[in-house]
Every structure is written in C-alpha cells, then in structure tokens.
Design a protein around this motif. Structure first.
Motif, PDB file in Angstrom:
ATOM      1  N   ALA A 240     -14.219  18.328 -17.818  1.00  0.00           N
ATOM      2  CA  ALA A 240     -14.153  19.149 -16.622  1.00  0.00           C
ATOM      3  C   ALA A 240     -15.264  19.533 -15.829  1.00  0.00           C
ATOM      4  O   ALA A 240     -15.143  19.562 -14.457  1.00  0.00           O
ATOM      5  CB  ALA A 240     -13.457  20.578 -17.346  1.00  0.00           C
ATOM      6  N   ALA A 241     -16.451  19.130 -16.446  1.00  0.00           N
ATOM      7  CA  ALA A 241     -17.649  19.415 -15.514  1.00  0.00           C
ATOM      8  C   ALA A 241     -17.769  18.357 -14.746  1.00  0.00           C
ATOM      9  O   ALA A 241     -18.277  18.594 -13.617  1.00  0.00           O
ATOM     10  CB  ALA A 241     -18.691  19.487 -16.551  1.00  0.00           C
ATOM     11  N   ARG A 242     -17.498  17.283 -15.045  1.00  0.00           N
ATOM     12  CA  ARG A 242     -17.165  16.131 -14.169  1.00  0.00           C
ATOM     13  C   ARG A 242     -16.508  16.299 -12.884  1.00  0.00           C
ATOM     14  O   ARG A 242     -16.692  16.141 -11.798  1.00  0.00           O
ATOM     15  CB  ARG A 242     -17.168  14.906 -14.906  1.00  0.00           C
ATOM     16  N   MET A 243     -15.133  16.887 -13.355  1.00  0.00           N
ATOM     17  CA  MET A 243     -14.097  16.741 -12.227  1.00  0.00           C
ATOM     18  C   MET A 243     -14.675  18.106 -11.212  1.00  0.00           C
ATOM     19  O   MET A 243     -14.415  17.988 -10.291  1.00  0.00           O
ATOM     20  CB  MET A 243     -12.812  17.005 -13.130  1.00  0.00           C
ATOM     21  N   ALA A 244     -15.243  19.184 -11.899  1.00  0.00           N
ATOM     22  CA  ALA A 244     -15.636  20.434 -11.112  1.00  0.00           C
ATOM     23  C   ALA A 244     -16.896  20.164 -10.188  1.00  0.00           C
ATOM     24  O   ALA A 244     -17.023  20.917  -9.294  1.00  0.00           O
ATOM     25  CB  ALA A 244     -15.752  21.508 -11.969  1.00  0.00           C
ATOM     26  N   LYS A 245     -17.658  19.140 -10.657  1.00  0.00           N
ATOM     27  CA  LYS A 245     -18.759  18.869  -9.798  1.00  0.00           C
ATOM     28  C   LYS A 245     -18.666  18.774  -8.318  1.00  0.00           C
ATOM     29  O   LYS A 245     -17.715  18.059  -7.633  1.00  0.00           O
ATOM     30  CB  LYS A 245     -19.458  17.602 -10.078  1.00  0.00           C
ATOM     31  N   GLY A 246     -19.437  19.749  -7.408  1.00  0.00           N
ATOM     32  CA  GLY A 246     -19.366  19.620  -6.066  1.00  0.00           C
ATOM     33  C   GLY A 246     -18.109  20.584  -5.581  1.00  0.00           C
ATOM     34  O   GLY A 246     -17.897  20.030  -4.185  1.00  0.00           O
ATOM     35  N   THR A 247     -17.292  21.058  -6.377  1.00  0.00           N
ATOM     36  CA  THR A 247     -16.315  21.793  -5.873  1.00  0.00           C
ATOM     37  C   THR A 247     -16.083  23.288  -6.370  1.00  0.00           C
ATOM     38  O   THR A 247     -16.921  23.689  -7.041  1.00  0.00           O
ATOM     39  CB  THR A 247     -14.807  20.995  -6.442  1.00  0.00           C
ATOM     40  N   LYS A 248     -15.238  24.041  -5.820  1.00  0.00           N
ATOM     41  CA  LYS A 248     -15.019  25.324  -6.293  1.00  0.00           C
ATOM     42  C   LYS A 248     -13.685  25.475  -7.134  1.00  0.00           C
ATOM     43  O   LYS A 248     -12.706  24.740  -6.562  1.00  0.00           O
ATOM     44  CB  LYS A 248     -14.868  26.430  -5.297  1.00  0.00           C
ATOM     45  N   SER A 249     -13.899  25.772  -8.577  1.00  0.00           N
ATOM     46  CA  SER A 249     -12.697  25.559  -9.255  1.00  0.00           C
ATOM     47  C   SER A 249     -12.535  26.566 -10.219  1.00  0.00           C
ATOM     48  O   SER A 249     -13.521  27.487 -10.536  1.00  0.00           O
ATOM     49  CB  SER A 249     -12.869  24.384  -9.995  1.00  0.00           C
ATOM     50  N   LEU A 250     -11.299  27.137 -10.605  1.00  0.00           N
ATOM     51  CA  LEU A 250     -10.971  27.885 -11.902  1.00  0.00           C
ATOM     52  C   LEU A 250     -10.502  27.216 -13.093  1.00  0.00           C
ATOM     53  O   LEU A 250      -9.706  26.313 -12.713  1.00  0.00           O
ATOM     54  CB  LEU A 250      -9.745  28.890 -11.336  1.00  0.00           C
ATOM     55  N   PHE A 251     -10.999  27.440 -14.344  1.00  0.00           N
ATOM     56  CA  PHE A 251     -10.647  26.671 -15.505  1.00  0.00           C
ATOM     57  C   PHE A 251      -9.964  28.040 -16.322  1.00  0.00           C
ATOM     58  O   PHE A 251     -10.525  28.824 -16.811  1.00  0.00           O
ATOM     59  CB  PHE A 251     -11.787  26.129 -15.953  1.00  0.00           C
ATOM     60  N   PHE A 252      -8.407  27.710 -16.413  1.00  0.00           N
ATOM     61  CA  PHE A 252      -7.745  28.742 -17.217  1.00  0.00           C
ATOM     62  C   PHE A 252      -7.790  28.223 -18.736  1.00  0.00           C
ATOM     63  O   PHE A 252      -7.394  27.091 -18.961  1.00  0.00           O
ATOM     64  CB  PHE A 252      -6.228  28.914 -16.563  1.00  0.00           C
ATOM     65  N   CYS A 253      -7.972  29.355 -19.621  1.00  0.00           N
ATOM     66  CA  CYS A 253      -8.027  29.017 -20.940  1.00  0.00           C
ATOM     67  C   CYS A 253      -7.068  30.093 -21.573  1.00  0.00           C
ATOM     68  O   CYS A 253      -6.742  31.072 -21.068  1.00  0.00           O
ATOM     69  CB  CYS A 253      -9.381  29.071 -21.499  1.00  0.00           C
ATOM     70  N   GLN A 254      -6.408  29.346 -22.724  1.00  0.00           N
ATOM     71  CA  GLN A 254      -5.416  30.467 -23.282  1.00  0.00           C
ATOM     72  C   GLN A 254      -5.941  31.677 -24.298  1.00  0.00           C
ATOM     73  O   GLN A 254      -5.213  32.228 -24.638  1.00  0.00           O
ATOM     74  CB  GLN A 254      -4.322  29.724 -23.762  1.00  0.00           C
TER      75      GLN A 254
END
Length: 721
Positions: A240-254
């Motif tokens: 997730a850290a690699r995918m989120a790099k350089g972007t604005k993201s939300l990471f939803f957890c249960q």
C-alpha cells in the motif's frame, strides 16, 4: 423554461458571479423541477455528483423570495463530521444570497446557541439528536423557532433509513413538522440505495405532498479494480505504501486494530499517514482532514468514518484492507475517486484470506450487474418507541398516553405496533418504575432517571451517537485500549467477547459510572465462529454470489495472479460437493458441514430449525455454512432432517418459534434493553438474529430443497485444505 430561470434572480446572479457556473447538472435540473414543484423527493447521484446543490438551491430560492421568520430550512447529517465539513460550503451558498446558516451539534458552545436563539439563522445544520435536545429544552420556544419551517434535507439518507437512528429522526421530524404552519417538504440525498421508492414512502411520513425519486441516467464510467492476496499485514502495508507514493489516497480498514497496525507500518515505509477512526480524538480527526485536504502525497488510514460524504479533496486512490460487507459500502468508498476530468474511479483490495478474496469478487460482480442492497424499513422499532416515550415524558412536564400514541402511531417505524401493545408497554414501564403516571400524564420515573439522568440527561439524548469512550482493562488494572459507546451498548457481562489489540477478550463487568470495562482473556472454548460475539451477518445476496463464483469457471481480469491462484484452489477443493444454487454437504471426521451460502440470518435460523429436530446435535453457523456434530448424526438421519425442513408445516409451527425466541442468547442490541419487558426484548432479538420467512423460502424452494427429492445432493466425505 429551465430550472435555473425559475430560481430567484438574486440566486441566479450569485451562481453565475460567485460560483462561475454556466449550467446545471442533469440531477440538479431534475431535482429542481420536483422541489420547486412542491414535491417530496429522494435525490440519487454519485458522490460529488451535485446532490447538495440540487436540494439546496431550490430551498434557498424559496427563502430569498419569501424570507422565513426564523428557521426556514433544516439540513440534517448523520454525523457531526459531515456537518462540519459542509459548513463552509453551505455557508457560502447562504451568504451569497443574503441569508445565514448555523451549525448546532454537541460541540456547539452555549454562547453560540444563545446567540442563534436570539436571532435564528434561516438554515439550521444539525443532527437528529440535537433536534431532540431543542424540543426538550425548556429555554427554547420550539413553536417560535420552527413555526415557519418549509423544508428538511437529510443527507446520506441510506445511512439512517431502516436503523434506530432513522426511526428516531422520523419521530423527531414529525414532532417538528406539527409546529410549522406548512406541510414541511422532505428531501433525502443518497448515492447508493437499492429501493429508493421505499425510502421515499418512509421519508414522506404524514406529509401530503406528492413524491418523486430523482435518478437521472448516469453515463457509464470506467473503473479500475484490483484484488491482491497478501496473507501478512506487513506485506499489505508495504504494498500500500508503494502504491500510495506520490498520490492522495484513502485506505479503508474493517477494524480499528487493523487501522493502527497498517498506519504504523506505512509510516515506517516513509509514507505521510493520518489515522481516522472513532477512537481518535475529534481534534486529531479534524487535523487529519485539513492537512490531507491541502497535501498531495499522503494517505488517511481509516475505518468507515470516512465512508460518508466528508470532503477531503480530490483523491487519486482508494485502498481497501480485506473487503467491506456490502455493495453499498464498496460503491461509497470507490466513489471518493474519479471526480477529476480524466481520472478513473478505482479500488484496490488487499485481502489476507481466501474468504475475503471471494467476498471482494462477489461485491464487484454484484456492483457490475447494477445491484445494490435495499434498505429494510422496520415498522416495529421498539427501542426507539421506548426512547421517544422517555424523551416526550421528560419534555413539557410529561405527556398523556393518548397524546403520545397520537404522535407515535403516525411514525412509519412504529406503524406495525398496535394500540393494545403500546398500552401493554406503557403499563409495564409504569410498574417497572421507568415512567410515573401523575395527574393523567406520563413523567420520567426513578429507574429511567437513575440510568439516563447524568449530565442533564445527555445520556438519553446522545444515545445513538454518544462520543464517549470506555477504557478497557484487565482485573489487575492493565490498560488495553478503548471502545466507543455504540460498541459498549451491545456488550453483555459474562457473555460477550470482542477483539482488541489482536486478542480476544471476555467481558467480566461494564462499569458505566467511570466508563471502564473489566475483561479477561477469552478461553478457547468461548471462540466458535460467532461464539460470544454479536454476529456480523453478510447478506443472502452476497453469499449466493460467492457460491456462483465458486461453482463457475469464470475468470476475473482484476485478480492479481496470487489471488486468481487462490480462487482456483478453493474451486478445486470444493468442486466435489458444491452444486450451483443449492450448495453442498461435506463429512469431515465426526461432523457435517452444510454449505448453504444462504447468509448469516438465514443460517442462524436454520441452526435453530435443525436443533428443534436433532435435539442432541451441536450446531455452529456462520455466513456460509453450518457445522453439525452429534451422537445420532449419520448421513441418513441428516438428510431426512433436511427433508423435514422443506415442509411448510414445520415453519408455521408458532409454538416452536416461540420456544426458539425464548432460547436466544441475551445479546445487547440497544441501550434501552434493561428497561424493556421480556416479550419486547425477545421480539427484538429474534428480528436481529432470525429470518424465518427467508429460511423457509430457502429450504422449501426447488433449488434450496436438499432433502430426498433432490437426487443431486449427497454427503461427500473428506476435505482438502
């Protein structure tokens, strides 16, 4: 004539000059037509699709042309964070036409409230609980405040309809509507709901206005979906850290535990991370929203607290740990992306187990088919009926039973309750000490006052969205963390278990006075599939889609190779005993696994049905199957019992289901359970845990009949994996 041309000239000028708009969106044209035409409406549009303006501009236009004497419009949001988030936006819209807005919720200061009451704003932004406080307060002239109310707008209406909070909102809304000299217009806003016509009928209540569902055609948009299997949480956080790099993201957890663990690991990977869940302080959540809104390389790791329409700016990515439970939640979360021109709405699922991989596939495939959950309206909502009796008996020096019934019988969520049942409840509450009958009026009794009278009865008013948290600790005093009020309300001493910090804990004592929960490690014997936990049910539709996925040979292009391989393995392991539509039965050592894929409530009901016939059997259900053990259990006996389940007479045995209701575990579903008579509590528990009509349809249908008539269904021995 366009809707824009029908707006008040001052509003037209402001939209062009202040907002720079040259036209309205289709949803705003259609909604404006209905609202200016005096209709109640449910307005559907994707997240950031213009729903707020579609409802607010016609409301503002009416108030500009005929300014109200006090509050003319109420905007209701299910959570305070959404109110705060919308305040600047709606404040701009009111200010640009010379009107005012005011936000009233639990954090609004007394000074601000007094100022508002002296000179009310035309637009009131609030929560259902705050409206209740206004009606109950002796220092507020509710008739003066709401006497010229014209319209109520309910945002994210799918989040409250069919729930206790929705029933509470409708009851409060009906009480306020009676204070106005107008037939108050009702407007609901939603991005995702499967049965908007039902929601509209519920929303209309006693209003005599015609109603309309506003749902203009939507241009199909591209979606970028990915399902990844990573068994380890550390791997998930690194990916997730690699995918989120350089972007604005939300990471939803249960869960909050997963949220904290993922956030910590992503920080180690160098990602700018903010955490957003119910146990994080209000100040920290607001700081996260503000910093994230301004940034361009950051990730908010959150629970469902950011699922609703809180604006944190344009997002590049939505990430999801495991899978949400509903198609609606998936669509809400994915809808946070794809807002900018040229951007594609997207979601990446990081699944730890084969079960969550299957669940993610099911949600995606159902969404692709256009299916989304319908909202079930409960017309026998006992907890809120009891709450409203207490609230109305507290206000205005009490209320007569006749006046209480005259109001409550008009609320859609109580219409299934008969007058004789209402009278029986009132008599019980008087005899139990929750209410007192004085001079023909019901007033709050000592038992209810002792339980809810703290902090000027805020425990009564904040019962559905209390911000308090409880400290969890061992008997030796070791602190383990905290739980929010809503979760604590469901705990039962000596019965409930819950997960915290990755471990299971059994509840010994809930101390409401100092907000502490004493626990001990849950013994292994207390942790079956559902065990002491309050069951979290998946729907029949989602579980049936998972069966479809397992019994087909379809390939899904959004699966990463390791997720596709996992699906192939599950298909191969289960193909010997699974049949399309009806599932299968598997013998494993000394037990049978009945794979129904019928969903949690139906399987819970089938558990009690099987127990009624095979009384010496031990049965544990989950969302997909029932695990059956017993001395007299063999293939012939088991299949003959299943044949009995296909008989209509079995399901129509009222005495049997009365016995089942008596045997249900005492899960805490409402803060008001301790004040309920046994017969009400049993009905409420049965409504949550059981679906007798659904189980009967499943067991009796040609496809669901797994007894003797279905030659395909046989017990298959052995298990792989």
């Amino acid at each position: 004539m366009s809707v824009f041309a029908r707006f008040a000239p001052r509003l037209q000028q402001a939209i062009v000059a202040r907002l720079g708009w040259s036209s309205l969106r289709p949803v705003q044209e259609d909604a404006g037509e209905a609202i200016l035409g005096g209709m109640n409406a449910v307005v559907l549009a994707p997240t950031a699709g213009g729903k707020t303006e579609a409802s607010m501009f016609p409301a503002l236009s009416g108030m500009v042309e005929d300014q109200p004497t006090a509050v003319g419009a109420i905007y209701v949001a299910p959570i305070k964070a959404l109110l705060n988030n919308q305040s600047d936006r709606l404040g701009l819209y009111t200010e640009m036409v010379g009107l005012r807005h005011f936000v009233w919720h639990g954090d609004t200061t007394d000074h601000e409230r007094r100022q508002f009451l002296r000179e009310p704003a035309e637009l009131l932004m609030t929560t259902p609980e705050s409206l209740e406080v206004m009606l109950a307060s002796p220092r507020i002239d509710a008739k003066l405040l709401f006497g010229d109310l014209r319209v109520v707008i309910i945002d994210e209406i799918h989040a409250v309809a069919g729930t206790d909070r929705g029933a509470h909102l409708m009851s409060v809304l009906e009480r306020i509507a009676r204070l106005s000299r107008h037939d108050v217009q009702r407007i609901g806003l939603s991005a995702t709901v499967g049965n908007p016509d039902v929601i509209l009928r519920w929303l209309q209540g006693t209003s005599q206005r015609p109603g309309k569902v506003v749902d203009p055609p939507r241009a199909p948009g591209k979606r970028q979906l990915l399902v990844v299997h990573r068994p380890d949480l550390t791997e998930i956080a690194q990916d997730a850290a690699r995918m989120a790099k350089g972007t604005k993201s939300l990471f939803f957890c249960q869960s909050r535990a997963t949220t904290e663990a993922v956030a910590e690991q992503m920080r180690r990977e160098g990602t700018a991370v903010f955490v957003h869940h119910s146990a994080v302080s209000k100040e920290e959540r607001q700081l996260a929203e503000e910093l994230f809104h301004r940034g361009s390389d950051a990730c908010i790791v959150c629970t469902s607290t950011l699922e609703l329409g809180i604006d944190v700016g344009d997002l590049d990515r939505v990430l999801q740990a495991d899978s949400p439970d509903t198609v609606g939640a998936f669509l809400q979360r994915m809808g946070r992306t794809g807002r900018r021109a040229g951007q594609v709405a997207n979601t990446t699922f990081f699944c730890q187990t084969d079960e969550t991989v299957l669940q993610a596939i099911a949600l995606i495939e159902l969404a692709k088919s256009g299916w989304v959950e319908s909202v079930e309206i409960n017309d026998r909502c006992w907890p809120v009926l009891l709450h409203q009796l207490l609230a109305m008996s507290l206000a205005n020096d009490g209320i007569s039973a006749e006046a209480a019934w005259a109001h409550l019988s008009q609320v859609p969520d109580f219409r299934g309750i008969q007058r004789t049942e209402f009278d029986r409840l009132v008599a019980w509450m008087v005899s139990d000490g929750s209410l007192v009958l004085a001079s023909g009026r019901l007033v709050l009794g000592a038992k209810a006052e002792k339980r809810f009278g703290r902090r000027n009865f805020m425990d009564l008013f904040a019962v559905f969205s209390s911000p308090q948290s409880y400290t969890v600790q061992t008997q030796a005093g070791q602190p383990l963390g905290s739980l929010n009020q809503a979760f604590v309300d469901r705990l039962v001493e000596q019965v409930s278990c819950f997960l915290l910090g990755g471990r299971a804990w059994a509840v010994l004592q809930v101390q409401h006075g100092d907000r502490r929960i004493l626990v001990e490690p849950a013994p292994r014997g207390r942790q079956p599939t559902w065990g002491g936990y309050l069951p979290q049910f998946l729907s029949h539709a989602v579980c049936r889609k998972i069966l479809d996925v397992l019994t087909s040979q379809d390939a899904y292009g959004y699966l990463r190779p390791e997720a596709a391989a996992l699906l192939d393995q599950r298909r191969e392991a289960m193909q010997r005993f699974l049949k399309p539509v009806c599932g299968g039965i598997q013998a494993v050592e000394d037990e049978f696994l009945w794979w129904t894929f019928a969903g949690g409530r139906i399987n819970s009901t089938l558990r009690y049905a099987l127990s009624a016939i095979g009384r010496d059997w031990s049965i544990t259900p989950d969302n997909y199957h029932l695990k059956v053990r017993g001395q007299s259990l063999d293939e012939h006996r088991f299949l003959s019992v299943l044949t009995e389940l296909s008989h209509r007479e079995f399901w129509e045995n009222e005495r049997l289901w009365e016995e089942v209701a008596h045997s249900l575990p005492s899960y805490r579903l409402s803060k008001f359970q301790p004040l309920m008579p046994t017969w009400v509590e049993r009905e409420m528990l049965a409504a949550y845990l059981l679906d007798v009509p659904g189980a009967q349809r499943w067991a009796s249908s040609a496809n669901g009949n797994v007894g003797g008539k279905d030659a395909q269904m046989r017990v298959v021995a052995g298990i792989d994996g």
